[in-house]
Design an enzyme around this catalytic site. Structure first.
Site, PDB file in Angstrom:
ATOM      1  N   HIS A 265      -0.019   1.512  -5.406  1.00 15.84           N
ATOM      2  CA  HIS A 265      -1.457   1.232  -5.419  1.00 15.84           C
ATOM      3  C   HIS A 265      -1.762   0.152  -6.441  1.00 15.84           C
ATOM      4  O   HIS A 265      -1.125   0.114  -7.499  1.00 15.84           O
ATOM      5  CB  HIS A 265      -2.254   2.507  -5.748  1.00 15.84           C
ATOM      6  CG  HIS A 265      -3.664   2.423  -5.293  1.00 15.84           C
ATOM      7  ND1 HIS A 265      -4.654   1.878  -6.064  1.00 15.84           N
ATOM      8  CD2 HIS A 265      -4.247   2.769  -4.122  1.00 15.84           C
ATOM      9  CE1 HIS A 265      -5.788   1.903  -5.389  1.00 15.84           C
ATOM     10  NE2 HIS A 265      -5.573   2.442  -4.209  1.00 15.84           N
ATOM     11  N   ASP A 320      -2.232   8.146   1.354  1.00 14.52           N
ATOM     12  CA  ASP A 320      -1.703   8.145   2.716  1.00 14.52           C
ATOM     13  C   ASP A 320      -0.320   8.762   2.872  1.00 14.52           C
ATOM     14  O   ASP A 320       0.165   8.888   3.988  1.00 14.52           O
ATOM     15  CB  ASP A 320      -1.701   6.715   3.264  1.00 14.52           C
ATOM     16  CG  ASP A 320      -3.116   6.224   3.488  1.00 14.52           C
ATOM     17  OD1 ASP A 320      -3.931   7.037   3.927  1.00 14.52           O
ATOM     18  OD2 ASP A 320      -3.393   5.052   3.191  1.00 14.52           O
TER      19      ASP A 320
HETATM   20  C1  LIG Z   1      -0.967  -0.616  -1.848  1.00  9.08           C
HETATM   21  C2  LIG Z   1      -0.277  -1.954  -1.972  1.00  9.08           C
HETATM   22  C3  LIG Z   1      -0.825  -2.862  -0.843  1.00  9.08           C
HETATM   23  C4  LIG Z   1      -0.628  -2.568  -3.329  1.00  9.08           C
HETATM   24  O1  LIG Z   1      -0.190  -3.898  -3.311  1.00  9.08           O
HETATM   25  P1  LIG Z   1      -0.060  -4.814  -4.623  1.00  9.08           P
HETATM   26  O2  LIG Z   1      -0.835  -4.244  -5.746  1.00  9.08           O
HETATM   27  O3  LIG Z   1      -0.357  -6.196  -4.191  1.00  9.08           O
HETATM   28  O4  LIG Z   1       1.459  -4.668  -5.034  1.00  9.08           O
HETATM   29  P2  LIG Z   1       2.667  -5.509  -4.420  1.00  9.08           P
HETATM   30  O5  LIG Z   1       2.679  -5.357  -2.944  1.00  9.08           O
HETATM   31  O6  LIG Z   1       2.617  -6.897  -4.959  1.00  9.08           O
HETATM   32  O7  LIG Z   1       3.893  -4.742  -5.026  1.00  9.08           O
HETATM   33  C5  LIG Z   1       4.356  -4.925  -6.350  1.00  9.08           C
HETATM   34  C6  LIG Z   1       5.839  -4.586  -6.372  1.00  9.08           C
HETATM   35  O8  LIG Z   1       6.006  -3.205  -6.059  1.00  9.08           O
HETATM   36  C7  LIG Z   1       6.765  -3.036  -4.863  1.00  9.08           C
HETATM   37  N1  LIG Z   1       6.079  -2.058  -4.017  1.00  9.08           N
HETATM   38  C8  LIG Z   1       4.745  -1.861  -3.909  1.00  9.08           C
HETATM   39  N2  LIG Z   1       4.474  -0.896  -3.024  1.00  9.08           N
HETATM   40  C9  LIG Z   1       5.659  -0.472  -2.578  1.00  9.08           C
HETATM   41  C10 LIG Z   1       6.041   0.491  -1.631  1.00  9.08           C
HETATM   42  N3  LIG Z   1       5.114   1.199  -0.980  1.00  9.08           N
HETATM   43  N4  LIG Z   1       7.339   0.682  -1.386  1.00  9.08           N
HETATM   44  C11 LIG Z   1       8.273  -0.042  -2.031  1.00  9.08           C
HETATM   45  N5  LIG Z   1       7.983  -0.978  -2.943  1.00  9.08           N
HETATM   46  C12 LIG Z   1       6.698  -1.200  -3.207  1.00  9.08           C
HETATM   47  C13 LIG Z   1       6.674  -4.392  -4.157  1.00  9.08           C
HETATM   48  O9  LIG Z   1       7.760  -4.614  -3.293  1.00  9.08           O
HETATM   49  C14 LIG Z   1       6.647  -5.344  -5.316  1.00  9.08           C
HETATM   50  O10 LIG Z   1       7.963  -5.473  -5.801  1.00  9.08           O
HETATM   51  P3  LIG Z   1       8.516  -6.888  -6.355  1.00  9.08           P
HETATM   52  O11 LIG Z   1       7.697  -7.153  -7.583  1.00  9.08           O
HETATM   53  O12 LIG Z   1       9.936  -6.599  -6.638  1.00  9.08           O
HETATM   54  O13 LIG Z   1       8.287  -7.884  -5.272  1.00  9.08           O
HETATM   55  C15 LIG Z   1       1.247  -1.802  -1.855  1.00  9.08           C
HETATM   56  O14 LIG Z   1       1.702  -0.894  -2.847  1.00  9.08           O
HETATM   57  C16 LIG Z   1       1.687  -1.363  -0.470  1.00  9.08           C
HETATM   58  O15 LIG Z   1       1.840  -2.208   0.431  1.00  9.08           O
HETATM   59  N6  LIG Z   1       1.875  -0.017  -0.274  1.00  9.08           N
HETATM   60  C17 LIG Z   1       2.220   0.482   1.042  1.00  9.08           C
HETATM   61  C18 LIG Z   1       0.993   0.500   1.949  1.00  9.08           C
HETATM   62  C19 LIG Z   1       0.011   1.588   1.564  1.00  9.08           C
HETATM   63  O16 LIG Z   1       0.384   2.719   1.319  1.00  9.08           O
HETATM   64  N7  LIG Z   1      -1.296   1.228   1.571  1.00  9.08           N
HETATM   65  C20 LIG Z   1      -2.362   2.181   1.310  1.00  9.08           C
HETATM   66  C21 LIG Z   1      -3.008   1.946  -0.008  1.00  9.08           C
HETATM   67  S1  LIG Z   1      -4.160   3.229  -0.391  1.00  9.08           S
END
Ligand SMILES: CC(C)(COP(=O)(O)OP(=O)(O)OC[C@H]1O[C@@H](n2cnc3c(N)ncnc32)[C@H](O)[C@@H]1OP(=O)(O)O)[C@@H](O)C(=O)NCCC(=O)NCCS
Length: 385
Positions: A265, A320
């Protein structure tokens, strides 16, 4: 290094986009409150979605008479025009329910298009949308299963209507209606910075009609990085199938840099408080030995493996990871998980819309950092290489 340009924050991380008194997400404490009340309290056995609607709009918990007034307001506003019902039924046969939701809500818009002169009706329009969005979800569910349209009934609460229209069942096992109330409340708001609520603020700022605000926000919620993660997590558990394989499968996926749906998150650096409430519900309603129990066990394995691998980076389960198991356990088809999220979050979108208008509603017009070519002379086509 000093620079005259403002710095760029990808994903607008840490950039405030408005002032709001509706809900507060405290990422390090793992706390979510609406108007100061915790989501744990707002999902206690006596709590209903109607109470949350009154709280977000009025700023205070309703007394008996206000609650009963709010129930009546939602009841009276649920009815859809029969022509709209038929159109939504047809659209639902052709596209994913989230697109049918977007189209269905847009169809509720008026023939004119100048909300500023009608802004005095904003509360009425907002409550009407909160009420009708749930009916739209029900209409889509009935169409997908080729059931005839069975619209809202006078005697039903908001959660009862949704559950009946979606499942087609006239009665529900103990705890299922309250689970629906709780899911709607848990998803009702999550500060203005989440992508769909931010969308609702941006569209509001153009003085658009409320139906345009909500249908745009639905589009934002449809993506797997936002609302769509509840579907994606259950699909992953179905793919894994056997709880005994979960550890190994998730380990492999993490090795491949797969983003686990329901995990991580932007704001929470601890376990999402909504996922704890959902687990409390899961423990009460998922039947031991059922298929959903297997999925829940897989979700618990995902939590344990992914937390071990990613916890030191502040990544933990979000709402989720477990919500799909609970949706499935009360009989909701997988494609309707995100539409139910819409039914809850519409409340937050329209409450933010109202707050935005009350705060002056200046149009959003941020800036960019240009990285393209400098000014250059135009050449006509015959002179180009
Ligand atoms: C929620 C979310 C979009 C937040 O995105 P964000 O703050 O932009 O964070 P990032 O996507 O840039 O992730 C940061 C790092 O953590 C890792 N990471 C984040 N969420 C992850 C996950 N669910 N599984 C594995 N790795 C994850 C990313 O790969 C990234 O790693 P890196 O720095 O080595 O590239 C992201 O965590 C995600 O896509 N989660 C899965 C989808 C989800 O559950 N969404 C519902 C949110 S309520």
């Amino acid at each position: 290094m000093t620079t005259d340009s403002p710095s760029y924050s990808p994903g607008l991380e840490g950039v405030p986009i408005c002032e709001s008194a509706l809900s507060l997400v405290e990422g390090e404490a793992g706390r979510l409150t609406y108007r100061g009340y915790s989501i744990e309290d707002l999902t206690l056995p006596e709590a209903t979605f109607e109470q949350t609607v009154a709280l977000l709009f009025d700023g205070e918990l309703p007394n008996e008479s206000r609650l009963s007034e709010m129930k009546n307001i939602l009841r009276e506003n649920r009815i859809l025009d029969p022509e709209i019902v038929e159109l939504i039924r047809q659209i639902a046969k052709k596209t994913h329910p989230m697109f049918a939701m977007q189209a269905g809500i847009a169809m509720l818009g008026p023939k004119d298009n100048d909300f500023e002169i009608k802004v005095g009706s904003i509360r009425q329009r907002s409550l009407s949308l909160v009420a009708k969005v749930a009916t739209v979800v029900g209409v889509i569910a009935q169409s997908l299963e080729d059931r005839p349209y069975e619209g809202p009934r006078e005697s039903e609460s908001h959660a009862e209507m949704l559950l009946r229209m979606i499942t087609g069942n006239e009665t529900h096992p103990d705890g299922h209606v309250h689970t629906m109330d709780s899911l709607l409340t848990l998803q009702a708001d999550h500060s203005a910075g989440n992508a769909s609520t931010f969308t609702s603020r941006v569209v509001t700022s153009t003085k658009a009609e409320p139906e345009a605000v909500v249908s745009s926000a639905i589009g934002a919620l449809s993506g797997p990085a936002h609302g769509g993660a509840n579907e994606a997590s259950l699909r992953l558990f179905i793919e894994i199938g056997d709880p005994d394989n979960a550890e190994q499968e998730i380990g492999k996926k993490l090795d491949d840099k797969f983003k686990i749906p329901g995990f991580g998150h932007r704001v929470y650096s601890v376990k999402d408080p909504r996922s704890k409430v959902i687990q409390r519900i899961a423990d009460q309603i998922i039947q031991a030995g059922s298929k959903n129990d297997d999925y829940y066990k897989i979700a618990l394995s995902v939590e344990s493996v992914a937390t071990e691998r990613l916890g030191d980076r502040g990544l933990f389960p979000n709402v989720d990871l477990f919500s799909g198991c609970v949706f499935a356990a009360i009989g909701i088809p997988i494609d309707l998980f995100t539409p139910i999220f819409v039914a809850g979050r519409t409340l937050g979108w329209v409450a933010n819309m109202e707050e935005q208008w009350a705060s002056g509603n200046r149009i959003y017009r941020p800036t960019q950092i240009y990285t393209g070519e400098a000014h250059r002379p135009y050449s006509n086509i015959a002179q180009r290489d």
